[in-house]
Write a protein that holds these residues in place. Structure first.
Motif, PDB file in Angstrom:
ATOM      1  N   THR A 105       1.183  -1.086   0.190  1.00  0.00           N
ATOM      2  CA  THR A 105      -0.107   0.207  -0.162  1.00  0.00           C
ATOM      3  C   THR A 105       0.961   1.848   0.102  1.00  0.00           C
ATOM      4  O   THR A 105       1.985   1.302   0.567  1.00  0.00           O
ATOM      5  CB  THR A 105      -0.912   0.319   1.052  1.00  0.00           C
ATOM      6  OG1 THR A 105      -1.820  -1.441   0.860  1.00  0.00           O
ATOM      7  CG2 THR A 105      -2.173   1.044   1.645  1.00  0.00           C
ATOM      8  N   PHE A 106       0.844   2.060  -1.428  1.00  0.00           N
ATOM      9  CA  PHE A 106       1.553   3.236  -0.736  1.00  0.00           C
ATOM     10  C   PHE A 106       1.011   4.901  -0.822  1.00  0.00           C
ATOM     11  O   PHE A 106      -0.330   4.710  -0.783  1.00  0.00           O
ATOM     12  CB  PHE A 106       1.931   3.613  -2.229  1.00  0.00           C
ATOM     13  CG  PHE A 106       2.143   2.782  -2.871  1.00  0.00           C
ATOM     14  CD1 PHE A 106       3.735   2.336  -3.219  1.00  0.00           C
ATOM     15  CD2 PHE A 106       1.519   1.670  -3.900  1.00  0.00           C
ATOM     16  CE1 PHE A 106       4.046   1.506  -3.327  1.00  0.00           C
ATOM     17  CE2 PHE A 106       2.528   1.240  -4.765  1.00  0.00           C
ATOM     18  CZ  PHE A 106       3.687   0.351  -3.783  1.00  0.00           C
ATOM     19  N   LEU A 107       1.430   5.680   0.599  1.00  0.00           N
ATOM     20  CA  LEU A 107       0.739   6.323   0.485  1.00  0.00           C
ATOM     21  C   LEU A 107       1.973   7.506   0.393  1.00  0.00           C
ATOM     22  O   LEU A 107       3.482   7.453   0.178  1.00  0.00           O
ATOM     23  CB  LEU A 107       0.684   7.046   1.880  1.00  0.00           C
ATOM     24  CG  LEU A 107       0.066   6.453   2.813  1.00  0.00           C
ATOM     25  CD1 LEU A 107      -0.852   6.430   4.365  1.00  0.00           C
ATOM     26  CD2 LEU A 107      -2.087   7.457   2.055  1.00  0.00           C
ATOM     27  N   THR A 108       2.132   8.855  -1.040  1.00  0.00           N
ATOM     28  CA  THR A 108       3.240   9.677  -1.532  1.00  0.00           C
ATOM     29  C   THR A 108       2.848  11.145  -1.200  1.00  0.00           C
ATOM     30  O   THR A 108       1.305  11.514  -0.552  1.00  0.00           O
ATOM     31  CB  THR A 108       3.029   9.590  -3.045  1.00  0.00           C
ATOM     32  OG1 THR A 108       3.042   8.392  -3.188  1.00  0.00           O
ATOM     33  CG2 THR A 108       4.250  10.638  -3.732  1.00  0.00           C
ATOM     34  N   LYS A 109       4.428  11.771  -0.557  1.00  0.00           N
ATOM     35  CA  LYS A 109       4.231  13.068  -0.942  1.00  0.00           C
ATOM     36  C   LYS A 109       4.971  13.806  -1.242  1.00  0.00           C
ATOM     37  O   LYS A 109       6.087  12.550  -1.573  1.00  0.00           O
ATOM     38  CB  LYS A 109       4.754  13.139   1.465  1.00  0.00           C
ATOM     39  CG  LYS A 109       5.124  15.371   1.245  1.00  0.00           C
ATOM     40  CD  LYS A 109       3.911  15.796   1.314  1.00  0.00           C
ATOM     41  CE  LYS A 109       4.794  16.898   2.206  1.00  0.00           C
ATOM     42  NZ  LYS A 109       5.495  18.174   0.631  1.00  0.00           N
ATOM     43  N   GLY A 110       3.990  14.342  -2.261  1.00  0.00           N
ATOM     44  CA  GLY A 110       5.262  14.821  -3.746  1.00  0.00           C
ATOM     45  C   GLY A 110       6.328  15.546  -3.480  1.00  0.00           C
ATOM     46  O   GLY A 110       5.638  16.924  -2.211  1.00  0.00           O
ATOM     47  N   GLY A 111       6.909  16.549  -4.307  1.00  0.00           N
ATOM     48  CA  GLY A 111       7.969  17.091  -4.698  1.00  0.00           C
ATOM     49  C   GLY A 111       8.309  17.951  -5.464  1.00  0.00           C
ATOM     50  O   GLY A 111       7.010  17.944  -6.683  1.00  0.00           O
ATOM     51  N   MET A 112       9.824  18.230  -5.466  1.00  0.00           N
ATOM     52  CA  MET A 112      10.108  18.828  -6.955  1.00  0.00           C
ATOM     53  C   MET A 112       9.579  17.855  -7.998  1.00  0.00           C
ATOM     54  O   MET A 112       9.638  17.948  -9.362  1.00  0.00           O
ATOM     55  CB  MET A 112      11.258  19.135  -6.851  1.00  0.00           C
ATOM     56  CG  MET A 112      11.465  20.573  -5.796  1.00  0.00           C
ATOM     57  SD  MET A 112      10.915  21.930  -6.350  1.00  0.00           S
ATOM     58  CE  MET A 112       9.145  22.483  -5.606  1.00  0.00           C
ATOM     59  N   GLU A 113       9.451  16.622  -7.995  1.00  0.00           N
ATOM     60  CA  GLU A 113       9.698  15.185  -8.962  1.00  0.00           C
ATOM     61  C   GLU A 113       8.113  15.535  -9.898  1.00  0.00           C
ATOM     62  O   GLU A 113       8.304  15.502 -10.944  1.00  0.00           O
ATOM     63  CB  GLU A 113       9.631  13.995  -8.918  1.00  0.00           C
ATOM     64  CG  GLU A 113       8.578  13.509  -7.580  1.00  0.00           C
ATOM     65  CD  GLU A 113       8.295  13.817  -6.617  1.00  0.00           C
ATOM     66  OE1 GLU A 113       7.305  14.261  -6.070  1.00  0.00           O
ATOM     67  OE2 GLU A 113       9.537  14.624  -5.908  1.00  0.00           O
ATOM     68  N   LEU A 114       6.725  16.607  -9.084  1.00  0.00           N
ATOM     69  CA  LEU A 114       5.806  16.430  -9.552  1.00  0.00           C
ATOM     70  C   LEU A 114       5.661  17.802 -10.881  1.00  0.00           C
ATOM     71  O   LEU A 114       4.852  19.145 -10.569  1.00  0.00           O
ATOM     72  CB  LEU A 114       4.611  16.332  -8.694  1.00  0.00           C
ATOM     73  CG  LEU A 114       4.574  15.201  -8.275  1.00  0.00           C
ATOM     74  CD1 LEU A 114       3.531  15.160  -7.394  1.00  0.00           C
ATOM     75  CD2 LEU A 114       3.945  13.779  -9.794  1.00  0.00           C
ATOM     76  N   GLY A 115       7.308  18.602 -11.025  1.00  0.00           N
ATOM     77  CA  GLY A 115       6.836  19.581 -11.856  1.00  0.00           C
ATOM     78  C   GLY A 115       7.590  19.232 -13.187  1.00  0.00           C
ATOM     79  O   GLY A 115       8.294  18.169 -13.586  1.00  0.00           O
ATOM     80  N   PHE A 116       7.799  19.950 -14.590  1.00  0.00           N
ATOM     81  CA  PHE A 116       7.924  19.985 -15.583  1.00  0.00           C
ATOM     82  C   PHE A 116       8.167  20.883 -16.194  1.00  0.00           C
ATOM     83  O   PHE A 116       7.112  21.927 -15.679  1.00  0.00           O
ATOM     84  CB  PHE A 116       7.207  18.962 -16.306  1.00  0.00           C
ATOM     85  CG  PHE A 116       8.046  18.354 -17.863  1.00  0.00           C
ATOM     86  CD1 PHE A 116       8.922  18.207 -17.831  1.00  0.00           C
ATOM     87  CD2 PHE A 116       7.040  19.721 -18.743  1.00  0.00           C
ATOM     88  CE1 PHE A 116       9.665  17.576 -19.567  1.00  0.00           C
ATOM     89  CE2 PHE A 116       7.455  19.559 -20.081  1.00  0.00           C
ATOM     90  CZ  PHE A 116       9.006  18.271 -20.401  1.00  0.00           C
ATOM     91  N   SER A 117       9.264  20.979 -16.962  1.00  0.00           N
ATOM     92  CA  SER A 117       9.037  22.992 -18.010  1.00  0.00           C
ATOM     93  C   SER A 117      10.011  22.397 -19.337  1.00  0.00           C
ATOM     94  O   SER A 117      11.153  21.116 -19.231  1.00  0.00           O
ATOM     95  CB  SER A 117      10.054  23.707 -17.342  1.00  0.00           C
ATOM     96  OG  SER A 117      11.461  23.830 -16.954  1.00  0.00           O
ATOM     97  N   LYS A 118       9.875  22.490 -20.455  1.00  0.00           N
ATOM     98  CA  LYS A 118      10.640  22.276 -21.971  1.00  0.00           C
ATOM     99  C   LYS A 118      11.955  22.390 -21.796  1.00  0.00           C
ATOM    100  O   LYS A 118      12.944  21.684 -22.737  1.00  0.00           O
ATOM    101  CB  LYS A 118       9.496  23.010 -22.953  1.00  0.00           C
ATOM    102  CG  LYS A 118       8.056  22.385 -23.434  1.00  0.00           C
ATOM    103  CD  LYS A 118       7.717  23.024 -24.368  1.00  0.00           C
ATOM    104  CE  LYS A 118       6.187  22.760 -24.779  1.00  0.00           C
ATOM    105  NZ  LYS A 118       5.729  23.328 -25.918  1.00  0.00           N
TER     106      LYS A 118
END
Length: 292
Positions: A105-118
């Motif tokens: 079972t997963f519980l995730t705390k998001g950070g910088m990896e949830l970003g993107f730019s060209k």
């Protein structure tokens, strides 16, 4: 060497081993704990590399302790950092509760990896013909730019595999429809398939994954089932990622669809036979160890 690019964030997995998850509101005990670099993208990249290829992950990492440990891990294991970028901020982590039967079972705390730019892909993915996209990566605020980059990649003749993820229902519907429309292959599980089936087109190869029961492949007006390898299950984390990477490598290598799926079944079998979301191995040597 066969190369691919993987659109998916890199984070830290924090494992907690227990007999079974307690019922809501009840108590339980943790038997063991450990950490490892994870995320769908890393699991896929390691499998692709184990088979002899070179996978390039696209992700930001924070300029923090976790981010630094991820970069050390990637360099230590010769994982490409061609499209890894550091940013001020924190890197995300995932708490993985691993039960005795291998379920997690997963519980995730998001950070910088949830970003993107060209700017990450300013070289236009030059020299790369194959891409994998994880559904989790399309939950971030840069989802439109991600799809734009992939649409350009598709127009240039690139092959795209889309793995929807259990949170596919949280992806913006327009984004989801756009990514499905340019995907050559989609690899959903049963619940994900029910959500996206109305948007699939006949030119897309769909591999419906049913875990321990194998799955069904739909290619135009043809369908066939495949069976999983029989192994002693230790940890199912990363099995779907490893399967997708194995299939993509097989396709890139020029194998038939059936041969590519067999390769994916082998890599998935190895992954569920080891503790953790991925491992470093040579195919035939490790397969002998995990087969029943």
């Amino acid at each position: 060497m066969i190369e691919c690019v993987i659109f998916g964030g890199v984070l830290l997995d924090r494992y907690y081993e227990l007999d079974a998850l307690p019922e809501r509101g009840q108590d339980g005990f943790i038997n063991n704990e450990f950490e490892c670099v994870g995320g769908c993208s890393v699991n896929m990249a390691v499998t692709f590399n184990n088979l002899g290829g070179q996978a390039h992950i696209i992700s930001y990492v924070g300029k923090d302790k976790i981010g630094r440990s991820i970069l050390r891990y990637m360099k230590e294991h010769q994982l490409s950092t061609r499209y890894i970028r550091e940013r001020d901020g924190t890197t995300g982590y995932c708490m993985v509760f691993l039960e005795d039967d291998g379920e997690r079972t997963f519980l995730t705390k998001g950070g910088m990896e949830l970003g993107f730019s060209k700017e990450i892909v300013e070289d236009k993915l030059q020299g790369i013909n194959y891409a994998a996209v994880t559904g989790y990566f399309l939950l971030n605020y840069g989802a439109d730019e991600i799809v734009q980059a992939l649409e350009e990649f598709h127009r240039d003749g690139g092959y795209i595999l889309f793995d929807p993820s259990p949170l596919v229902g949280s992806i913006d519907k327009e984004i989801l429809m756009r990514i499905i429309s340019i995907s050559d292959m989609v690899t959903p599980n049963t619940s994900e398939f029910k959500y996206i089936k109305d948007w699939l087109n006949e030119d897309t190869v769909v591999i419906l994954k049913r875990g321990e029961y194998g799955g069904t492949v739909y290619e135009k007006d043809c369908a066939f089932d495949y069976l999983p390898m029989k192994v002693n299950v230790v940890d199912t984390t990363g099995a779907g990622d490893s399967f997708a990477a194995g299939v993509l490598y097989g396709i890139a290598e020029g194998k038939s669809l059936q041969e590519a799926i067999l390769l994916g079944s082998k890599t998935s079998a190895i992954t569920v036979g080891i503790n953790g979301p991925h491992g470093f191995w040579k195919l035939e040597e490790k397969l002998k160890e995990v087969l029943r």
